[in-house]
Design a protein around this motif. Structure first.
Motif, PDB file in Angstrom:
ATOM      1  N   ALA A  64      -0.258  32.619 -57.361  1.00 44.81           N
ATOM      2  CA  ALA A  64      -0.902  33.886 -57.720  1.00 44.81           C
ATOM      3  C   ALA A  64      -0.125  35.056 -57.114  1.00 44.81           C
ATOM      4  O   ALA A  64       0.813  34.855 -56.328  1.00 44.81           O
ATOM      5  N   GLN A  93      -7.609  31.269 -51.032  1.00 47.12           N
ATOM      6  CA  GLN A  93      -6.346  31.601 -51.710  1.00 47.12           C
ATOM      7  C   GLN A  93      -5.504  32.561 -50.867  1.00 47.12           C
ATOM      8  O   GLN A  93      -4.298  32.376 -50.713  1.00 47.12           O
ATOM      9  N   CYS A 209      -7.876  41.968 -64.327  1.00 52.31           N
ATOM     10  CA  CYS A 209      -9.174  41.716 -63.712  1.00 52.31           C
ATOM     11  C   CYS A 209      -9.250  42.463 -62.384  1.00 52.31           C
ATOM     12  O   CYS A 209      -8.225  42.766 -61.772  1.00 52.31           O
ATOM     13  N   GLY A 282     -12.355  34.508 -56.488  1.00 51.01           N
ATOM     14  CA  GLY A 282     -11.517  35.671 -56.175  1.00 51.01           C
ATOM     15  C   GLY A 282     -12.134  36.999 -56.588  1.00 51.01           C
ATOM     16  O   GLY A 282     -11.679  38.055 -56.157  1.00 51.01           O
ATOM     17  N   GLY A 356      -3.027  34.550 -61.826  1.00 48.12           N
ATOM     18  CA  GLY A 356      -2.837  33.270 -61.138  1.00 48.12           C
ATOM     19  C   GLY A 356      -3.046  32.082 -62.056  1.00 48.12           C
ATOM     20  O   GLY A 356      -3.529  32.211 -63.184  1.00 48.12           O
TER      21      GLY A 356
HETATM   22  C1  LIG Z   1      -7.680  36.821 -55.367  1.00 48.54           C
HETATM   23  C2  LIG Z   1      -7.393  36.811 -56.811  1.00 48.54           C
HETATM   24  C3  LIG Z   1      -7.786  37.875 -57.653  1.00 48.54           C
HETATM   25  C4  LIG Z   1      -8.631  39.028 -57.203  1.00 48.54           C
HETATM   26  O1  LIG Z   1      -8.062  39.852 -56.247  1.00 48.54           O
HETATM   27  P1  LIG Z   1      -7.544  41.311 -56.596  1.00 48.54           P
HETATM   28  O2  LIG Z   1      -7.285  41.917 -55.282  1.00 48.54           O
HETATM   29  O3  LIG Z   1      -8.599  42.004 -57.394  1.00 48.54           O
HETATM   30  O4  LIG Z   1      -6.297  41.143 -57.404  1.00 48.54           O
HETATM   31  C5  LIG Z   1      -7.424  37.823 -58.993  1.00 48.54           C
HETATM   32  N1  LIG Z   1      -6.734  36.777 -59.494  1.00 48.54           N
HETATM   33  C6  LIG Z   1      -6.348  35.731 -58.719  1.00 48.54           C
HETATM   34  C7  LIG Z   1      -5.594  34.614 -59.345  1.00 48.54           C
HETATM   35  C8  LIG Z   1      -6.661  35.719 -57.358  1.00 48.54           C
HETATM   36  O5  LIG Z   1      -6.284  34.668 -56.608  1.00 48.54           O
END
Ligand SMILES: *Cc1c(COP(=O)(O)O)cnc(C)c1O
Length: 376
Positions: A64, A93, A209, A282, A356
């Protein structure tokens, strides 16, 4: 405040240092695997009547975009002469990305994890330990991300001389939202160049997202002044409706203060922070970055939320149409194609941040499939 002032001045000094930028660039290339491709998604494009491109952050080391920020801040910590890195993690993560960066740079690493997460995320806990990090269980409250952040901050402010707090998204007190945004902006800078090479023009729309907001800020930031590029952030609408079973902070929250920043927040009438829900760990956070909050208020950024069940459909759609299993977080951004509340540019260029890969989510998928008794 003293710790933050020091970090701010050190970061200003180091970020202008060409040696630092060169070293960061080398780690991005060889350790992270950048630049990541911008892939034309042929079958999605046919289906939705626009030219869909995927920014393949799923191909980064550790799966990611988080590692872009972790390796940057770990290098910063080493430049500042710190010997020990402190971090928090929810689903694990961010903790795995921090542990990888610390191992690569020879820094000691301690990761705080709420007791609930400590038990339910045992495979990420094991990854961190294999990478040489020490995972510390936090036995307070609900035992999730919020308690882990509190413990990490408490540790940092009492050991600021030799320790560095490595925050995982564009949240928390200044200068963290700025530092994380700068390190993640490599995503948007690459996209700008790559779209231009492929199409000879700027994209019409960018989709990402939003959890804390780091992959979104990283994609959007280099395009903020390009007024004709539409920016859309997609939040976790969870189980749908306004019943509290969601993490749609910008779409449904109200301004307030959490972890040292003024931003949109999920809170009750007394200002108590409310728990969030999302199918993707996440995005399961009741706060959001202050700069994204500002961009929403200024009208530059449009916000929508999509439900868990819609996200599952997008998860399978990308897997079966393009041969890529996305993270459930990233599947939120993909869902906009089927649910384009602000429209889609007909025959125009749409870039989706594939933040990711989905391997980490297979247990959740299996569980949801069983629950719904469907095999779609
Ligand atoms: C942690 C995570 C996110 C969310 O975190 P942001 O700070 O909003 O980017 C989004 N996608 C993946 C794959 C993540 O691991």
């Amino acid at each position: 405040m003293e710790s933050l002032f020091r970090l701010e001045s050190e970061y200003a000094r180091v970020s202008n240092d060409p040696h630092f930028q060169k070293e960061y660039g080398e780690y991005l290339r060889c350790f992270v695997g950048r630049p990541t491709p911008l892939q034309f998604a042929r079958r999605l494009s046919q289906r939705y009547g626009c030219r869909v491109y995927l920014k393949r952050e799923d191909l980064c080391h550790t799966g990611a975009h988080k590692i872009n920020n972790c390796i940057g801040q770990a290098l910063l910590a080493r430049k500042m002469g710190k010997k020990r890195i402190i971090a928090e993690t929810g689903a694990g993560q961010h903790g795995v990305a921090v542990a990888s960066a610390c191992a690569a740079l020879g820094l000691r690493c301690q990761v705080y994890m709420g007791m609930t997460d400590f038990h339910r995320q045992s495979s990420n806990r094991m990854r961190m330990e294999i990478l040489g990090a020490e995972v510390i269980k936090v036995d307070e409250g609900a035992g999730t991300l919020k308690e882990a952040v509190n413990a990490a901050v408490r540790d940092w402010v009492t050991h600021v001389e030799d320790s560095y707090y490595l925050l995982g998204s564009v949240v928390g007190p200044h200068p963290y939202p700025l530092i994380v945004r700068d390190f993640q902006s490599v995503i948007g800078s690459e996209v700008k160049r790559q779209v231009y090479e492929a199409e000879g023009m700027l994209p019409d729309m960018l989709l990402a997202c939003i959890g804390g907001g780091s992959n979104a800020m990283g994609l959007f930031f280099p395009f903020l002044k390009e007024e004709r590029v539409n920016l859309v952030g997609i939040e976790a609408g969870g189980r749908g409706g306004n019943n509290g079973q969601h993490a749609a902070t910008l779409a449904m929250g109200r301004p307030g203060v959490l972890h040292g920043a003024f931003s949109y927040l999920l809170q009750d009438d007394e200002g108590q922070v409310l728990p969030s829900h999302s199918i993707s760990a996440g995005l399961d956070y009741p706060g959001v970055g202050p700069e994204l909050s500002f961009l929403k208020d200024s009208g530059r950024l449009k916000i929508t939320a999509v439900r868990d069940d819609e996200v599952l459909r997008s998860f399978f759609e990308l897997s079966r149409k393009e041969g890529i299993i996305p993270a459930l977080e990233s599947a939120h951004a993909l869902t906009y194609l089927r649910n384009p509340v602000f429209g889609l540019p007909k025959d125009g260029i749409v870039v989706i941040n594939l933040s990711g890969r989905g391997d980490k989510d297979l247990d959740i998928i299996a569980w949801e499939e069983e629950k719904r008794g469907q095999t779609k």
